[in-house]
Write an enzyme that holds these catalytic residues in place. Structure first.
Site, mmCIF file in Angstrom:
data_model
loop_
_atom_site.group_PDB
_atom_site.id
_atom_site.type_symbol
_atom_site.label_atom_id
_atom_site.label_comp_id
_atom_site.label_asym_id
_atom_site.label_seq_id
_atom_site.Cartn_x
_atom_site.Cartn_y
_atom_site.Cartn_z
ATOM 1 N N HIS A 197 45.677 32.078 49.412
ATOM 2 C CA HIS A 197 45.379 32.680 48.109
ATOM 3 C C HIS A 197 44.386 31.827 47.339
ATOM 4 C CE1 HIS A 197 48.920 35.310 48.649
ATOM 5 N NE2 HIS A 197 48.346 36.072 47.734
ATOM 6 N N LYS B 137 46.453 30.566 41.900
ATOM 7 C CA LYS B 137 47.799 31.111 42.097
ATOM 8 C C LYS B 137 48.857 30.068 41.758
ATOM 9 C CE LYS B 137 50.805 33.708 45.156
ATOM 10 N NZ LYS B 137 51.276 34.540 44.047
HETATM 11 N N1 NAP Z 1 52.796 42.557 43.306
HETATM 12 C C1 NAP Z 1 51.515 42.411 43.617
HETATM 13 O O1 NAP Z 1 50.941 43.195 44.376
HETATM 14 C C2 NAP Z 1 50.747 41.271 43.009
HETATM 15 C C3 NAP Z 1 49.371 41.146 43.233
HETATM 16 C C4 NAP Z 1 48.687 40.122 42.580
HETATM 17 C C5 NAP Z 1 49.362 39.244 41.733
HETATM 18 N N2 NAP Z 1 50.698 39.395 41.567
HETATM 19 C C6 NAP Z 1 51.473 38.561 40.639
HETATM 20 O O2 NAP Z 1 51.219 39.003 39.320
HETATM 21 C C7 NAP Z 1 51.369 37.905 38.413
HETATM 22 C C8 NAP Z 1 50.111 37.769 37.572
HETATM 23 O O3 NAP Z 1 49.032 37.390 38.408
HETATM 24 P P1 NAP Z 1 47.546 37.224 37.848
HETATM 25 O O4 NAP Z 1 46.745 36.670 38.959
HETATM 26 O O5 NAP Z 1 47.107 38.473 37.175
HETATM 27 O O6 NAP Z 1 47.819 36.073 36.754
HETATM 28 P P2 NAP Z 1 46.977 35.732 35.455
HETATM 29 O O7 NAP Z 1 45.533 36.025 35.674
HETATM 30 O O8 NAP Z 1 47.394 34.363 35.066
HETATM 31 O O9 NAP Z 1 47.518 36.791 34.376
HETATM 32 C C9 NAP Z 1 48.778 36.710 33.770
HETATM 33 C C10 NAP Z 1 48.615 37.187 32.347
HETATM 34 O O10 NAP Z 1 49.889 37.274 31.722
HETATM 35 C C11 NAP Z 1 49.806 36.718 30.422
HETATM 36 N N3 NAP Z 1 51.138 36.230 30.053
HETATM 37 C C12 NAP Z 1 51.841 35.217 30.570
HETATM 38 N N4 NAP Z 1 53.044 35.116 29.992
HETATM 39 C C13 NAP Z 1 53.120 36.104 29.088
HETATM 40 C C14 NAP Z 1 54.106 36.535 28.160
HETATM 41 N N5 NAP Z 1 55.275 35.897 28.056
HETATM 42 N N6 NAP Z 1 53.836 37.609 27.376
HETATM 43 C C15 NAP Z 1 52.673 38.248 27.460
HETATM 44 N N7 NAP Z 1 51.680 37.886 28.318
HETATM 45 C C16 NAP Z 1 51.901 36.830 29.118
HETATM 46 C C17 NAP Z 1 48.785 35.624 30.567
HETATM 47 O O11 NAP Z 1 48.245 35.327 29.308
HETATM 48 P P3 NAP Z 1 47.730 33.841 28.986
HETATM 49 O O12 NAP Z 1 46.380 33.759 29.585
HETATM 50 O O13 NAP Z 1 47.764 33.840 27.510
HETATM 51 O O14 NAP Z 1 48.721 32.877 29.572
HETATM 52 C C18 NAP Z 1 47.767 36.261 31.493
HETATM 53 O O15 NAP Z 1 46.837 37.047 30.791
HETATM 54 C C19 NAP Z 1 51.698 36.685 39.283
HETATM 55 O O16 NAP Z 1 53.094 36.552 39.365
HETATM 56 C C20 NAP Z 1 51.133 37.091 40.640
HETATM 57 O O17 NAP Z 1 51.728 36.429 41.711
HETATM 58 C C21 NAP Z 1 51.396 40.395 42.184
#
Ligand code: NAP
Length: 258
Positions: free
Chosen positions: A148, A152
């Site tokens: 990844h 991540k």
């Molecule tokens: N299921 C799937 O197919 C799949 C695919 C890809 C990723 N994922 C998962 O999805 C999650 C997010 O991944 P990502 O790459 O998009 O991460 P990311 O770019 O870090 O995005 C997460 C977002 O959530 C916000 N956030 C964090 N805590 C919060 C809260 N308590 N209330 C409101 N907003 C909050 C963050 O804001 P800030 O910037 O202010 O912290 C950020 O904008 C991870 O767990 C990842 O492993 C799953």
């Protein structure tokens, strides 16, 4: 009527991708939730016309389904809030412990709740055929290797854990007793071990390989997400699907069967 969704983590990598995928699928994104520290920056990055709030309660009356891609504490807090208002909830957040997944299961007594650590069709199909391979190739060594992007947070990936749990379940063993996370020093393979390895580099959207081998042959089952869009499309499909389902806990297998 167009489905109206709100997105937890709307300014994140997945959040922004879901905004785009929803538009293509005819689903309206009303807005999303960001942390209070970042709401202003998020407003700028997700574009005009979307409501960015730091209190999920401000958004829930205006939406049909909440889709969350935040963090472990974020998704649990948002799931609890949705259970209180009766709003169907989709989470793709990875890194939840078994107890935390159980908590989601408990909330699914109050709302339709969809949880998948990988929203792609390809991985769900691999998860469904894997038990057959593992059972037939009894005694073969199994290793799961994932790669990844450098940002991540959790490792191994939620998908690698789902693959490893599926392999352990097919062998009727517990994962904690059989998993080996990386190797270092004198570390010969023991029979029945499930090796799990995480590579972190660059911008990779997600790559998983399951290697099954004995001394005579090797089988590699590989999946590569070419972009996050494939996960975002899956998340929007999940939102559409649970909008019309009764209260309960749903996963990718339910979406495929539908
Ligand atoms: N299921 C799937 O197919 C799949 C695919 C890809 C990723 N994922 C998962 O999805 C999650 C997010 O991944 P990502 O790459 O998009 O991460 P990311 O770019 O870090 O995005 C997460 C977002 O959530 C916000 N956030 C964090 N805590 C919060 C809260 N308590 N209330 C409101 N907003 C909050 C963050 O804001 P800030 O910037 O202010 O912290 C950020 O904008 C991870 O767990 C990842 O492993 C799953």
């Amino acid at each position: 009527v167009r489905l109206r969704i709100g997105i937890g983590g709307i300014g994140g990598r997945m959040g922004r991708e879901i905004v785009a995928a929803a538009g293509d699928a005819g689903v309206t994104v009303v807005g999303g939730v960001a942390r209070s520290e970042t709401t202003n920056a998020t407003r700028g990055s997700v574009g005009a016309g979307l409501r960015v709030v730091d209190e999920i309660g401000d958004l829930l009356p205006e939406i049909d389904v909440f889709v969350d891609f935040t963090t472990v504490p974020g998704t649990l807090a948002h799931a609890r809030a949705c259970a209180e208002t009766g709003t169907p909830f989709v989470s793709g957040v990875t890194g939840l412990s078994a107890e935390q997944i159980e908590e989601l299961g408990g909330l699914a007594h109050a709302i339709p709740l969809f949880y998948a650590r990988n929203m792609s069709l390809g991985i769900s199909v691999i998860l469904s055929v894997l038990p057959v391979l593992v059972r037939v190739l009894d005694g073969y060594d199994v290793e799961v290797v994932e790669t990844h992007h450098r940002h991540k947070r959790d490792s191994p990936s939620g998908t690698a854990m789902a693959l490893a749990e599926t392999i352990a379940a097919a062998r009727e063993v517990g994962l904690s007793a059989t998993a080996t996370y990386g190797r270092e020093g004198i570390a010969p393979r023991s029979p029945g071990e499930i090796g799990i390895h995480a590579v972190r580099a660059g911008g990779n959207a997600g790559e998983h390989t399951i290697l099954l081998a004995d001394e005579g042959e090797e089988i590699r089952l590989s999946h590569r997400a070419l972009s996050r869009r494939t996960f975002a499309i899956g998340a929007v499909r999940a939102a559409r699907f649970i909008a019309n389902q009764p209260v309960g806990f749903y996963q990718m297998t339910d979406l495929i069967a539908h």
